[in-house]
Design a protein around this motif. Sequence first.
Motif, PDB file in Angstrom:
ATOM      1  N   GLY A 198     -13.794   1.434   5.965  1.00  0.00           N
ATOM      2  CA  GLY A 198     -12.971   1.792   4.816  1.00  0.00           C
ATOM      3  C   GLY A 198     -11.490   1.859   5.131  1.00  0.00           C
ATOM      4  N   HIS A 199     -11.106   1.342   6.311  1.00  0.00           N
ATOM      5  CA  HIS A 199      -9.705   1.358   6.718  1.00  0.00           C
ATOM      6  C   HIS A 199      -9.257  -0.033   7.150  1.00  0.00           C
ATOM      7  CE1 HIS A 199     -10.510   5.650   6.732  1.00  0.00           C
ATOM      8  NE2 HIS A 199      -9.228   5.903   6.925  1.00  0.00           N
ATOM      9  N   LEU A 200      -7.937  -0.182   7.327  1.00  0.00           N
ATOM     10  CA  LEU A 200      -7.344  -1.451   7.751  1.00  0.00           C
ATOM     11  C   LEU A 200      -6.333  -1.211   8.861  1.00  0.00           C
ATOM     12  CD1 LEU A 200      -6.458  -2.817   4.177  1.00  0.00           C
ATOM     13  CD2 LEU A 200      -8.470  -3.456   5.529  1.00  0.00           C
ATOM     14  N   TRP A 201      -6.251  -2.176   9.780  1.00  0.00           N
ATOM     15  CA  TRP A 201      -5.166  -2.188  10.778  1.00  0.00           C
ATOM     16  C   TRP A 201      -4.155  -3.215  10.274  1.00  0.00           C
ATOM     17  CZ3 TRP A 201      -4.154   0.450  15.339  1.00  0.00           C
ATOM     18  CH2 TRP A 201      -3.146  -0.065  16.148  1.00  0.00           C
ATOM     19  N   VAL A 202      -2.906  -2.775  10.065  1.00  0.00           N
ATOM     20  CA  VAL A 202      -1.890  -3.652   9.486  1.00  0.00           C
ATOM     21  C   VAL A 202      -0.681  -3.749  10.416  1.00  0.00           C
ATOM     22  CG1 VAL A 202      -2.589  -3.211   7.103  1.00  0.00           C
ATOM     23  CG2 VAL A 202      -0.887  -1.726   8.175  1.00  0.00           C
ATOM     24  N   MET A 203      -0.037  -4.922  10.402  1.00  0.00           N
ATOM     25  CA  MET A 203       1.143  -5.142  11.228  1.00  0.00           C
ATOM     26  C   MET A 203       2.151  -5.983  10.464  1.00  0.00           C
ATOM     27  SD  MET A 203      -0.859  -5.932  14.847  1.00  0.00           S
ATOM     28  CE  MET A 203       0.584  -6.108  15.874  1.00  0.00           C
ATOM     29  N   GLY A 204       3.432  -5.821  10.817  1.00  0.00           N
ATOM     30  CA  GLY A 204       4.473  -6.647  10.222  1.00  0.00           C
ATOM     31  C   GLY A 204       4.575  -7.980  10.942  1.00  0.00           C
ATOM     32  N   ASP A 205       5.019  -8.998  10.229  1.00  0.00           N
ATOM     33  CA  ASP A 205       5.204 -10.301  10.864  1.00  0.00           C
ATOM     34  C   ASP A 205       6.362 -10.269  11.861  1.00  0.00           C
ATOM     35  OD1 ASP A 205       3.164 -11.104   9.258  1.00  0.00           O
ATOM     36  OD2 ASP A 205       4.326 -12.515   8.046  1.00  0.00           O
ATOM     37  N   ASN A 206       7.317  -9.404  11.624  1.00  0.00           N
ATOM     38  CA  ASN A 206       8.433  -9.212  12.549  1.00  0.00           C
ATOM     39  C   ASN A 206       8.008  -8.161  13.579  1.00  0.00           C
ATOM     40  OD1 ASN A 206      10.839  -8.838  13.883  1.00  0.00           O
ATOM     41  ND2 ASN A 206      12.038  -8.336  12.061  1.00  0.00           N
ATOM     42  N   TYR A 249       2.757   1.796  15.614  1.00  0.00           N
ATOM     43  CA  TYR A 249       3.704   2.912  15.668  1.00  0.00           C
ATOM     44  C   TYR A 249       3.012   4.233  15.346  1.00  0.00           C
ATOM     45  CZ  TYR A 249       7.992   5.538  14.640  1.00  0.00           C
ATOM     46  OH  TYR A 249       8.999   6.464  14.632  1.00  0.00           O
ATOM     47  N   HIS A 250       1.944   4.176  14.545  1.00  0.00           N
ATOM     48  CA  HIS A 250       1.267   5.392  14.089  1.00  0.00           C
ATOM     49  C   HIS A 250      -0.085   5.592  14.761  1.00  0.00           C
ATOM     50  CE1 HIS A 250       4.234   5.951  10.869  1.00  0.00           C
ATOM     51  NE2 HIS A 250       4.177   4.643  10.691  1.00  0.00           N
ATOM     52  N   VAL A 251      -0.307   4.934  15.884  1.00  0.00           N
ATOM     53  CA  VAL A 251      -1.622   4.946  16.514  1.00  0.00           C
ATOM     54  C   VAL A 251      -2.050   6.346  16.968  1.00  0.00           C
ATOM     55  CG1 VAL A 251      -0.845   4.496  18.873  1.00  0.00           C
ATOM     56  CG2 VAL A 251      -3.076   3.607  18.104  1.00  0.00           C
ATOM     57  N   SER A 252      -1.117   7.256  17.106  1.00  0.00           N
ATOM     58  CA  SER A 252      -1.464   8.612  17.560  1.00  0.00           C
ATOM     59  C   SER A 252      -1.787   9.555  16.402  1.00  0.00           C
ATOM     60  CB  SER A 252      -0.317   9.197  18.383  1.00  0.00           C
ATOM     61  OG  SER A 252       0.870   9.287  17.608  1.00  0.00           O
ATOM     62  N   ASP A 253      -1.756   9.066  15.158  1.00  0.00           N
ATOM     63  CA  ASP A 253      -2.063   9.963  14.044  1.00  0.00           C
ATOM     64  C   ASP A 253      -3.570  10.135  13.885  1.00  0.00           C
ATOM     65  OD1 ASP A 253      -3.096   7.809  12.634  1.00  0.00           O
ATOM     66  OD2 ASP A 253      -1.369   7.596  11.295  1.00  0.00           O
ATOM     67  N   GLU A 254      -3.984  10.883  12.857  1.00  0.00           N
ATOM     68  CA  GLU A 254      -5.393  11.243  12.698  1.00  0.00           C
ATOM     69  C   GLU A 254      -6.275  10.036  12.378  1.00  0.00           C
ATOM     70  OE1 GLU A 254      -3.473  11.601   8.659  1.00  0.00           O
ATOM     71  OE2 GLU A 254      -2.954  12.071  10.744  1.00  0.00           O
ATOM     72  N   MET A 255      -5.690   8.936  11.911  1.00  0.00           N
ATOM     73  CA  MET A 255      -6.470   7.746  11.581  1.00  0.00           C
ATOM     74  C   MET A 255      -6.196   6.614  12.564  1.00  0.00           C
ATOM     75  SD  MET A 255      -6.379   7.741   7.379  1.00  0.00           S
ATOM     76  CE  MET A 255      -4.598   7.934   7.247  1.00  0.00           C
ATOM     77  N   GLN A 256      -5.609   6.940  13.718  1.00  0.00           N
ATOM     78  CA  GLN A 256      -5.304   5.966  14.769  1.00  0.00           C
ATOM     79  C   GLN A 256      -4.454   4.802  14.263  1.00  0.00           C
ATOM     80  OE1 GLN A 256      -9.598   5.531  16.261  1.00  0.00           O
ATOM     81  NE2 GLN A 256      -8.457   5.563  18.190  1.00  0.00           N
ATOM     82  N   GLY A 257      -3.567   5.106  13.324  1.00  0.00           N
ATOM     83  CA  GLY A 257      -2.658   4.090  12.822  1.00  0.00           C
ATOM     84  C   GLY A 257      -3.205   3.259  11.680  1.00  0.00           C
ATOM     85  N   PHE A 262       0.830  -1.203   0.000  1.00  0.00           N
ATOM     86  CA  PHE A 262       0.000   0.000   0.000  1.00  0.00           C
ATOM     87  C   PHE A 262       0.864   1.252   0.000  1.00  0.00           C
ATOM     88  CE2 PHE A 262       0.868  -1.249   4.338  1.00  0.00           C
ATOM     89  CZ  PHE A 262       1.151  -0.056   5.007  1.00  0.00           C
ATOM     90  N   ARG A 263       0.260   2.344  -0.442  1.00  0.00           N
ATOM     91  CA  ARG A 263       0.929   3.648  -0.399  1.00  0.00           C
ATOM     92  C   ARG A 263       0.814   4.200   1.019  1.00  0.00           C
ATOM     93  NH1 ARG A 263      -1.578   3.376  -5.311  1.00  0.00           N
ATOM     94  NH2 ARG A 263      -3.537   4.062  -4.395  1.00  0.00           N
ATOM     95  N   GLY A 264       1.952   4.543   1.593  1.00  0.00           N
ATOM     96  CA  GLY A 264       1.943   5.036   2.960  1.00  0.00           C
ATOM     97  C   GLY A 264       1.210   6.359   3.084  1.00  0.00           C
ATOM     98  N   PRO A 265       0.255   6.474   4.042  1.00  0.00           N
ATOM     99  CA  PRO A 265      -0.376   7.770   4.295  1.00  0.00           C
ATOM    100  C   PRO A 265       0.674   8.809   4.679  1.00  0.00           C
ATOM    101  CG  PRO A 265      -1.556   5.995   5.411  1.00  0.00           C
ATOM    102  CD  PRO A 265      -0.281   5.408   4.898  1.00  0.00           C
ATOM    103  N   GLU A 266       0.270  10.058   4.727  1.00  0.00           N
ATOM    104  CA  GLU A 266       1.221  11.145   4.979  1.00  0.00           C
ATOM    105  C   GLU A 266       2.017  10.935   6.265  1.00  0.00           C
ATOM    106  OE1 GLU A 266       1.217  16.036   5.469  1.00  0.00           O
ATOM    107  OE2 GLU A 266      -0.588  14.973   4.816  1.00  0.00           O
ATOM    108  N   SER A 267       1.340  10.521   7.337  1.00  0.00           N
ATOM    109  CA  SER A 267       2.028  10.351   8.616  1.00  0.00           C
ATOM    110  C   SER A 267       3.001   9.169   8.594  1.00  0.00           C
ATOM    111  CB  SER A 267       1.015  10.156   9.745  1.00  0.00           C
ATOM    112  OG  SER A 267       0.236   8.988   9.524  1.00  0.00           O
ATOM    113  N   TRP A 268       2.824   8.246   7.641  1.00  0.00           N
ATOM    114  CA  TRP A 268       3.724   7.097   7.508  1.00  0.00           C
ATOM    115  C   TRP A 268       4.931   7.430   6.635  1.00  0.00           C
ATOM    116  CZ3 TRP A 268       2.158   1.549   8.343  1.00  0.00           C
ATOM    117  CH2 TRP A 268       0.970   1.441   9.101  1.00  0.00           C
TER     118      TRP A 268
END
Length: 257
Positions: free
Chosen positions: A200-208, A217-225, A96-102
């Motif tokens: 319309g959103h997804l919560w995603v995580m790395g396997d590592n 890591y981005h849970v404090s942004d405008e979309m709660q990560g 996916f394309r990283g949102p601005e905060s990512w």
Amino acid sequence: MTPDATEQEQTGGKSRRRRGKDKKPRSFWREIPILIVVALLLSFLLQTFIARVYLIPSESMEPTLHGCPGCTGDRIVVEKISYRFGDPEPGDVVVFRGPESWSEGYSSTRSDNVVIRGLQEVGSLVGLVPPDENDLVKRVIATGGQTVECCDDQGRVLVDGKPLDEPYITMDFPFIPGVQTCDTAVKSGRCFGPVTVPEGHLWVMGDNRSNSADSRYHVSDEMQGTIPVDNVIGKATFIVLPPSRWGSIPSPDIQQQ
């Protein structure tokens, strides 16, 4: 038949044979530009609508996908058709394309030279050059309307209160019942949430899990990560390089019924 007619017929036949002999086959070198244009057009259509190959640059998806700075990472096929008919499901590995905060700290890979930059943009259209955007790869954990958090008594991620079955994880933060959990003075690094994923959103995580700057890591942004489904480019389906890593990328059903 008169002699004149016979003579004309013979003359006409010779003329037609002569014209046939005069026709030279089209030069191979003249056809090369046409072949190149057709190949580039097909590549553009394939890369835009069907699938594209991406390089894994980091170790956030180890051990499923191999990558690290300065090493030869996996090259994966990301197909773009599945999500035209449905949304990503928990367990899918997506690019996916990283949102601005990512994308803070991301810098363009394009040259400052106008001519070279133009060539790079053309190369990107046909898949010879990577796109100039912050493309990321993670696994879908929860979708719109679901609530995700960590952890239960065994250190597992919960979605709507039910623990996930995640066989792909081999590296994670310590979680020691009675010693280091989400309730101890020094919390486990696994702990987060609860977070309700917007529609319309997804919560995603790395396997590592211990080395992945993902939704946690981005849970404090405008979309709660979370990331918008519209940012998803496609589903990672296959490792094509190196040959020693050939194989499909699993998308297990991680949510218990």
